[in-house]
Design an enzyme around this catalytic site. Structure first.
Site: not given
Ligand SMILES: [Zn+2]
Length: 430
Positions: A59, A91, A304
């Site tokens: 991310h 996202n 992650d």
């Molecule tokens: Zn996830």
């Protein structure tokens, strides 16, 4: 003219020492090499050489949350962690659900230049789970998107998931599922079990993850299209994926470093630094994940990496954001849990952190290649004997939400090369 590097006596994948000549973006020569005029010599005695690491799950938060991370700071962290490529999750704000947004992220990655950035496209418009995003336009864009995910949210509608799988087949894409049945996890705060009852925190049952994985395995088998399961966290999930592979279904899976080392017991502190999605699980789950990674049931380690600013973590557990940093500590955690424990060798680390993630992300023409003559010079040098104490204020990431603060971890990335250019030298950004 770019700098030419002569790496001396590196243990390639943990094997016998050899030399690597990095010139014009490729490994120009390898073996036992004499002096080469005009080169920068790197003494790599005692160091392990691996192909540059590839993260399937990062991310980077840009656009939209540049207070947490930017493409520039996140890819600095990646290079320091030994990565030469990261897949940037969709996202963001705006969501990466159009060709315009994925191209923006891809361009920011090129401008920063610390590692390759491969944007992940959203499966559904706005991650809302209502209608498919423009998957084809993102695949055809300059960013050439091949991985699609609503990560952070589950594509819980079975029919939408089926249609996404059917759609991405046209360009050999893959749907990366965040497996979390929403109704079974409403208000969930930590792993469901004895401890969640004791602590009075709403439980997050293993079945919420496993039910979606089971369904999606069957959909992947039905559509004959590629499914990738994000951050597998339970022993039951490992069993399901093992079954899928035994049947030859097109399913791959990843595990995060934190799920290989941390357990739900840390929630006893009520410190939200340990709050993450999916939640930390039991010691038995951790053991099953390690075994699944070692035997290849789980294909890849993916970080992650989820940066959050201090104010989103400095609050009570229930209000805190979910997620932890991962890029700068991933390799050390894998060394401690998998290599130093005797479960895997360095060749396996290269396989799970470079070769297979590159293949899953369809970037294996450039990354996850053998360290051989003529191949792209994406290389990381690791000192397996180094020890370091994690200091969150010393990380390159813009955020500081590492769960390893103050912990001593083994191993250090000494140098990272992206197409023959040093992004990290002597453990520092070059
Ligand atoms: Zn996830």
């Amino acid at each position: 003219m770019s700098t030419t590097y002569l790496i001396k006596n590196a243990s390639v994948l943990g094997g016998d020492p050899q030399d690597l000549l990095l010139r014009d973006g490729i490994i120009a020569d390898a073996g036992s090499l004499g002096p080469v005029p005009g080169t920068v010599v790197i003494d790599a005695g005692g160091l392990i050489a691996l192909p540059g690491l590839v993260d399937l799950h990062t991310h980077l938060r840009e656009p939209g949350r540049e207070d947490a991370e930017t493409v520039d700071t996140g890819t600095r962290a990646a290079a320091l962690g030994g990565f030469t490529a990261v897949h940037a999750m969709a996202n963001t704000d705006p969501v990466a659900d159009t060709a315009g947004v994925v191209e923006q992220v891809w361009r920011l990655g090129r401008e920063a230049g610390h590692c390759d950035v491969f944007p992940v496209g959203a499966v559904t418009v706005g991650l809302k789970g209502e209608r498919l995003a423009e998957l084809g336009a993102m695949a055809d864009s300059a960013a050439r998107v091949r991985v699609f995910s609503d990560d952070g949210k589950c594509v819980s509608d079975a029919n939408l998931m089926r249609r996404a799988l059917e759609y991405v087949k046209a360009f050999d894409g893959v749907v990366a599922q965040h497996a979390q049945e929403p109704r079974l996890t409403e208000g969930a705060q930590m792993n469901e079990g004895e401890l969640s009852g004791l602590l009075g925190l709403a439980g997050w049952p293993a079945v919420a993850e496993e039910a979606i994985i089971a369904r999606d395995i069957l959909l992947a088998a039905h559509t004959k299209s590629r499914l990738h399961v994000c951050h597998v966290s339970t022993a039951g999930s490992v069993e399901l994926i093992r079954w899928a592979k035994s049947k030859g279904h097109p399913v791959t899976a990843e595990v995060t470093p934190h799920h290989l080392i941390l357990t739900e017991d840390l929630a006893k502190s009520y410190d939200p630094i340990y709050k993450v999605n999916p939640p930390l699980r039991s010691a038995a789950d951790v053991q099953a994940l390690r075994e699944g990674l070692a035997d290849g049931t789980i294909d890849a380690v993916a970080t992650d990496h989820a940066p959050h600013p201090q104010e989103d973590k400095d609050c009570e557990w229930a209000a805190a954001a979910m997620g932890m940093l991962g890029l700068e500590t991933a390799l050390s955690v894998v060394q401690q849990t998998m290599v130093d424990s005797g479960l895997m060798g360095w060749a396996d680390v290269a396989d799970r952190m470079s070769v297979r993630p590159a293949a899953i992300g369809q970037v294996d023409d450039r990354h996850g290649r053998p360290l051989a003559i003529g191949e792209p010079a994406n290389v990381v040098l690791v000192d397996p004997k180094a020890k370091r104490t994690v200091d969150r204020t010393a990380l390159a990431s813009l955020s500081q939400n590492t769960p390893y603060q103050g912990m001593e971890l083994p191993g250090a990335v000494v140098a990272t090369f992206l197409r023959g250019t040093a992004t990290v030298l002597d453990g520092k950004l070059a």
